[in-house]
Design a protein around this motif. Structure first.
Motif, PDB file in Angstrom:
ATOM      1  N   VAL A   1       0.618  -1.229   0.607  1.00 46.00           N
ATOM      2  CA  VAL A   1      -0.114  -0.365  -0.022  1.00 46.00           C
ATOM      3  C   VAL A   1       0.589   1.561  -0.068  1.00 46.00           C
ATOM      4  O   VAL A   1       0.472   1.913  -0.552  1.00 46.00           O
ATOM      5  N   PRO A   2       2.460   1.538   0.761  1.00 44.18           N
ATOM      6  CA  PRO A   2       2.664   2.381   0.495  1.00 44.18           C
ATOM      7  C   PRO A   2       3.224   3.517  -0.780  1.00 44.18           C
ATOM      8  O   PRO A   2       3.442   4.274  -0.374  1.00 44.18           O
ATOM      9  N   ASN A   3       3.777   1.983  -1.159  1.00 41.87           N
ATOM     10  CA  ASN A   3       3.699   2.206  -2.598  1.00 41.87           C
ATOM     11  C   ASN A   3       3.114   3.291  -3.299  1.00 41.87           C
ATOM     12  O   ASN A   3       3.678   4.018  -4.960  1.00 41.87           O
ATOM     13  N   GLY A   4       2.167   3.685  -3.298  1.00 46.74           N
ATOM     14  CA  GLY A   4       1.112   4.809  -3.831  1.00 46.74           C
ATOM     15  C   GLY A   4       1.455   5.624  -2.973  1.00 46.74           C
ATOM     16  O   GLY A   4       0.058   7.195  -3.142  1.00 46.74           O
ATOM     17  N   PHE A   5       1.833   6.479  -1.952  1.00 48.60           N
ATOM     18  CA  PHE A   5       2.101   7.235  -1.423  1.00 48.60           C
ATOM     19  C   PHE A   5       3.453   7.704  -0.458  1.00 48.60           C
ATOM     20  O   PHE A   5       4.329   7.747  -1.146  1.00 48.60           O
ATOM     21  N   SER A   6       3.377   9.404  -1.487  1.00 53.65           N
ATOM     22  CA  SER A   6       4.905  10.507  -1.555  1.00 53.65           C
ATOM     23  C   SER A   6       5.511   9.715   0.082  1.00 53.65           C
ATOM     24  O   SER A   6       4.228   9.893   0.583  1.00 53.65           O
ATOM     25  N   THR A   7       6.625  10.181   0.076  1.00 49.62           N
ATOM     26  CA  THR A   7       6.959   9.840   1.232  1.00 49.62           C
ATOM     27  C   THR A   7       6.661  11.453   2.565  1.00 49.62           C
ATOM     28  O   THR A   7       5.701  10.383   4.091  1.00 49.62           O
ATOM     29  N   ILE A   8       6.094  12.502   1.665  1.00 53.16           N
ATOM     30  CA  ILE A   8       5.407  13.465   2.812  1.00 53.16           C
ATOM     31  C   ILE A   8       4.124  12.795   3.370  1.00 53.16           C
ATOM     32  O   ILE A   8       3.017  12.966   4.284  1.00 53.16           O
ATOM     33  N   ASP A   9       3.363  12.641   2.287  1.00 53.66           N
ATOM     34  CA  ASP A   9       1.951  12.049   2.807  1.00 53.66           C
ATOM     35  C   ASP A   9       2.197  10.748   3.661  1.00 53.66           C
ATOM     36  O   ASP A   9       1.307  10.912   4.599  1.00 53.66           O
ATOM     37  N   LEU A  10       2.876   9.946   3.572  1.00 55.96           N
ATOM     38  CA  LEU A  10       3.111   8.811   4.344  1.00 55.96           C
ATOM     39  C   LEU A  10       3.486   9.057   5.986  1.00 55.96           C
ATOM     40  O   LEU A  10       2.525   8.530   7.101  1.00 55.96           O
ATOM     41  N   LEU A  11       4.247  10.030   6.066  1.00 57.39           N
ATOM     42  CA  LEU A  11       4.431  10.795   7.672  1.00 57.39           C
ATOM     43  C   LEU A  11       3.210  11.687   7.658  1.00 57.39           C
ATOM     44  O   LEU A  11       2.932  12.139   9.279  1.00 57.39           O
ATOM     45  N   THR A  12       2.928  12.686   7.132  1.00 59.32           N
ATOM     46  CA  THR A  12       1.462  13.256   6.818  1.00 59.32           C
ATOM     47  C   THR A  12      -0.249  12.997   7.051  1.00 59.32           C
ATOM     48  O   THR A  12      -0.355  13.293   7.785  1.00 59.32           O
ATOM     49  N   LYS A  13      -0.204  12.437   6.412  1.00 60.84           N
ATOM     50  CA  LYS A  13      -1.574  11.776   5.832  1.00 60.84           C
ATOM     51  C   LYS A  13      -1.702  10.346   6.720  1.00 60.84           C
ATOM     52  O   LYS A  13      -1.738   8.897   5.438  1.00 60.84           O
ATOM     53  N   ARG A  14      -1.607   9.885   7.859  1.00 64.22           N
ATOM     54  CA  ARG A  14      -1.783   8.329   8.458  1.00 64.22           C
ATOM     55  C   ARG A  14      -3.545   7.660   8.355  1.00 64.22           C
ATOM     56  O   ARG A  14      -2.748   6.939   7.848  1.00 64.22           O
ATOM     57  N   GLY A  15      -3.715   8.635   8.350  1.00 61.25           N
ATOM     58  CA  GLY A  15      -4.863   7.908   8.709  1.00 61.25           C
ATOM     59  C   GLY A  15      -6.183   7.758   6.942  1.00 61.25           C
ATOM     60  O   GLY A  15      -5.943   6.705   6.252  1.00 61.25           O
ATOM     61  N   ASP A  16      -5.854   8.617   5.750  1.00 60.42           N
ATOM     62  CA  ASP A  16      -5.043   8.138   4.541  1.00 60.42           C
ATOM     63  C   ASP A  16      -4.815   7.066   4.105  1.00 60.42           C
ATOM     64  O   ASP A  16      -5.164   5.789   3.029  1.00 60.42           O
ATOM     65  N   VAL A  17      -3.458   6.447   5.067  1.00 60.45           N
ATOM     66  CA  VAL A  17      -2.625   5.504   5.050  1.00 60.45           C
ATOM     67  C   VAL A  17      -2.971   4.199   4.903  1.00 60.45           C
ATOM     68  O   VAL A  17      -3.540   3.071   4.535  1.00 60.45           O
ATOM     69  N   GLU A  18      -4.023   4.004   6.617  1.00 57.24           N
ATOM     70  CA  GLU A  18      -4.674   3.293   7.444  1.00 57.24           C
ATOM     71  C   GLU A  18      -5.981   2.808   6.899  1.00 57.24           C
ATOM     72  O   GLU A  18      -6.458   1.670   6.516  1.00 57.24           O
ATOM     73  N   ALA A  19      -7.206   3.709   6.510  1.00 60.38           N
ATOM     74  CA  ALA A  19      -7.871   3.351   5.111  1.00 60.38           C
ATOM     75  C   ALA A  19      -7.710   2.641   4.066  1.00 60.38           C
ATOM     76  O   ALA A  19      -8.213   2.000   3.670  1.00 60.38           O
ATOM     77  N   ALA A  20      -6.445   3.355   3.609  1.00 58.90           N
ATOM     78  CA  ALA A  20      -5.450   2.481   1.464  1.00 58.90           C
ATOM     79  C   ALA A  20      -5.702   0.944   2.809  1.00 58.90           C
ATOM     80  O   ALA A  20      -5.940  -0.584   1.918  1.00 58.90           O
ATOM     81  N   ILE A  21      -4.879   0.837   3.899  1.00 60.58           N
ATOM     82  CA  ILE A  21      -4.440  -0.468   3.793  1.00 60.58           C
ATOM     83  C   ILE A  21      -5.779  -1.060   4.432  1.00 60.58           C
ATOM     84  O   ILE A  21      -5.800  -2.505   4.085  1.00 60.58           O
ATOM     85  N   LEU A  22      -6.650  -1.169   4.986  1.00 64.31           N
ATOM     86  CA  LEU A  22      -7.985  -2.080   5.433  1.00 64.31           C
ATOM     87  C   LEU A  22      -9.046  -2.138   3.867  1.00 64.31           C
ATOM     88  O   LEU A  22      -9.454  -2.785   4.393  1.00 64.31           O
ATOM     89  N   ASP A  23      -9.118  -1.302   3.493  1.00 64.30           N
ATOM     90  CA  ASP A  23      -9.565  -1.011   2.049  1.00 64.30           C
ATOM     91  C   ASP A  23      -9.181  -2.441   1.659  1.00 64.30           C
ATOM     92  O   ASP A  23      -9.330  -3.378   0.646  1.00 64.30           O
ATOM     93  N   ALA A  24      -7.675  -2.759   1.139  1.00 63.85           N
ATOM     94  CA  ALA A  24      -6.627  -3.252   0.644  1.00 63.85           C
ATOM     95  C   ALA A  24      -6.857  -5.129   1.290  1.00 63.85           C
ATOM     96  O   ALA A  24      -7.651  -6.285   0.244  1.00 63.85           O
ATOM     97  N   LEU A  25      -7.105  -5.120   2.403  1.00 62.71           N
ATOM     98  CA  LEU A  25      -7.300  -6.538   3.508  1.00 62.71           C
ATOM     99  C   LEU A  25      -8.785  -6.169   3.010  1.00 62.71           C
ATOM    100  O   LEU A  25      -8.939  -7.709   3.160  1.00 62.71           O
ATOM    101  N   GLU A  26      -9.291  -5.940   3.448  1.00 66.18           N
ATOM    102  CA  GLU A  26     -11.205  -6.414   3.209  1.00 66.18           C
ATOM    103  C   GLU A  26     -11.111  -6.859   1.854  1.00 66.18           C
ATOM    104  O   GLU A  26     -12.339  -7.770   0.994  1.00 66.18           O
ATOM    105  N   ASN A  27     -10.340  -6.284   0.772  1.00 63.50           N
ATOM    106  CA  ASN A  27     -10.740  -7.196  -0.469  1.00 63.50           C
ATOM    107  C   ASN A  27      -9.799  -8.113  -0.930  1.00 63.50           C
ATOM    108  O   ASN A  27     -10.886  -8.770  -1.433  1.00 63.50           O
ATOM    109  N   ARG A  28      -8.722  -8.567  -0.385  1.00 61.74           N
ATOM    110  CA  ARG A  28      -8.586  -9.629  -0.754  1.00 61.74           C
ATOM    111  C   ARG A  28      -8.874 -10.343   0.446  1.00 61.74           C
ATOM    112  O   ARG A  28      -8.524 -11.747  -0.262  1.00 61.74           O
ATOM    113  N   TRP A  29      -9.399 -10.561   1.522  1.00 62.06           N
ATOM    114  CA  TRP A  29      -9.980 -11.642   2.387  1.00 62.06           C
ATOM    115  C   TRP A  29     -11.405 -11.450   2.398  1.00 62.06           C
ATOM    116  O   TRP A  29     -12.642 -12.508   3.505  1.00 62.06           O
ATOM    117  N   GLU A  30     -12.313 -10.700   1.227  1.00 59.58           N
ATOM    118  CA  GLU A  30     -13.446 -10.855   1.060  1.00 59.58           C
ATOM    119  C   GLU A  30     -14.039 -12.343   1.128  1.00 59.58           C
ATOM    120  O   GLU A  30     -14.903 -12.460   1.921  1.00 59.58           O
TER     121      GLU A  30
END
Length: 316
Positions: A181-210
């Motif tokens: 998932v972090p491949n889709g975020f810049s370094t600054i976004d990874l540091l400052t937009k943690r909520g967006d990163v969490e949401a992206a990981i959550l969506d990815a796992l939900e789709n994977r385990w559906e």
């Protein structure tokens, strides 16, 4: 327990056979009826004990938050039970219990530390990720998940036990998705937009385990640790932004002050213009006479030569 019960039955049968077929000598040399009766009673006791074992093997209890897969001694699955309380089964059927409550997986710290950041033990070390800018960071993450009750049979068929399912499936998928998932975020976004990163990981796992019977309850990025050079550069950038904001504030304040002075000067000019416009010849003559009267009232001698527009004050 089933094996023990079967062994006891075999022992009891052997005992009955011995009592029925063999002639055991008594102490006085005659055929011993007493010994036969003893063997029969012992065999009956063993058989009773076997029945007790069979009875205990026919019941089991199931707690709330548990689901059991039922399989016979040959390994065939004969059912699944999600009900709670005392349950009945055939003595030759075994239960494989799965926990369907909320469970946790944590990856944190180094392999040698093994801490979950709360005094417990993590399931594995921190996960190293790479962002869109190619910068590698270490991530501590906590996941809460639960198993759907209707999926335990399929999970058993593939993984045989809950521990194997957790290690071979849950933990492996979490590490894989968190790396991706972090491949889709810049370094600054990874540091400052943690909520967006969490949401992206959550969506990815939900789709994977559906379709795998796993429910993702929550994701928590506990810490993101980029290289020290990145942290220093980010701190410098933040300080530079603070300085720019400060200078902009000072400039805005100076502009406001200048505007205030312009407004004040304009107000004074307007007031003078109004005053000058109000000083007509009659008003000036009247003020002139008023001034002469005031000077005379104070005992001063005022001499006004003919044609002289000024005043000369001669003290008394």
């Amino acid at each position: 327990m089933l094996v023990i019960a079967v062994m006891l039955v075999v022992v009891a049968i052997i005992g009955f056979v011995i009592a029925a077929v063999l002639k055991l000598p008594s102490v006085d040399g005659t055929t011993g009826g007493t010994q036969k009766r003893t063997v029969r009673w012992v065999s009956a006791g063993v058989l009773t004990l076997a029945v007790v074992f069979f009875a205990f093997g026919s019941f089991y209890t199931q707690d709330a938050g548990e689901a059991n897969v039922l399989k016979d001694v040959t390994g065939n699955i004969v059912g699944q039970n999600n009900s709670t309380g005392l349950q009945v089964k055939a003595p030759w059927v075994n239960t494989v219990t799965f926990n369907i409550r909320n469970q946790q997986v944590i990856f944190a710290g180094t392999a040698s530390e093994g801490s979950d950041n709360s005094g417990g033990v993590s399931n594995g070390p921190q996960i190293t990720v790479q962002d869109q800018d190619g910068v590698s960071s270490n991530v501590d993450i906590a996941l809460r998940y639960s198993i759907r009750p209707d999926a335990v049979t399929d999970i058993y068929k593939e993984f045989l036990s809950e521990d194997n399912f957790k290690k071979s499936f849950i933990e492996q998928d979490v590490r894989s998705v968190v790396r991706l998932v972090p491949n889709g975020f810049s370094t600054i976004d990874l540091l400052t937009k943690r909520g967006d990163v969490e949401a992206a990981i959550l969506d990815a796992l939900e789709n994977r385990w559906e379709d795998d019977g796993v429910i993702v309850d929550s994701i928590s990025l506990q810490e993101i640790r980029p290289p020290a050079a990145v942290v220093e550069s980010y701190a410098d950038a933040q300080q530079a932004q603070i300085n720019v904001t400060k200078e902009q504030a000072n400039l805005d304040a100076a502009q406001v002050s200048a505007q205030q002075k312009v407004v004040q000067a304009q107000a004074e000019a307007d007031a003078n213009a109004i005053l000058n416009g109000s000083l007509t010849e009659n008003i000036l003559s009247q003020r002139y006479l008023d001034t002469l009267g005031k000077l005379a009232a104070e005992g001063n001698l005022v001499v006004v030569p003919d044609g002289f527009n000024g005043l000369v004050n001669v003290s008394k």
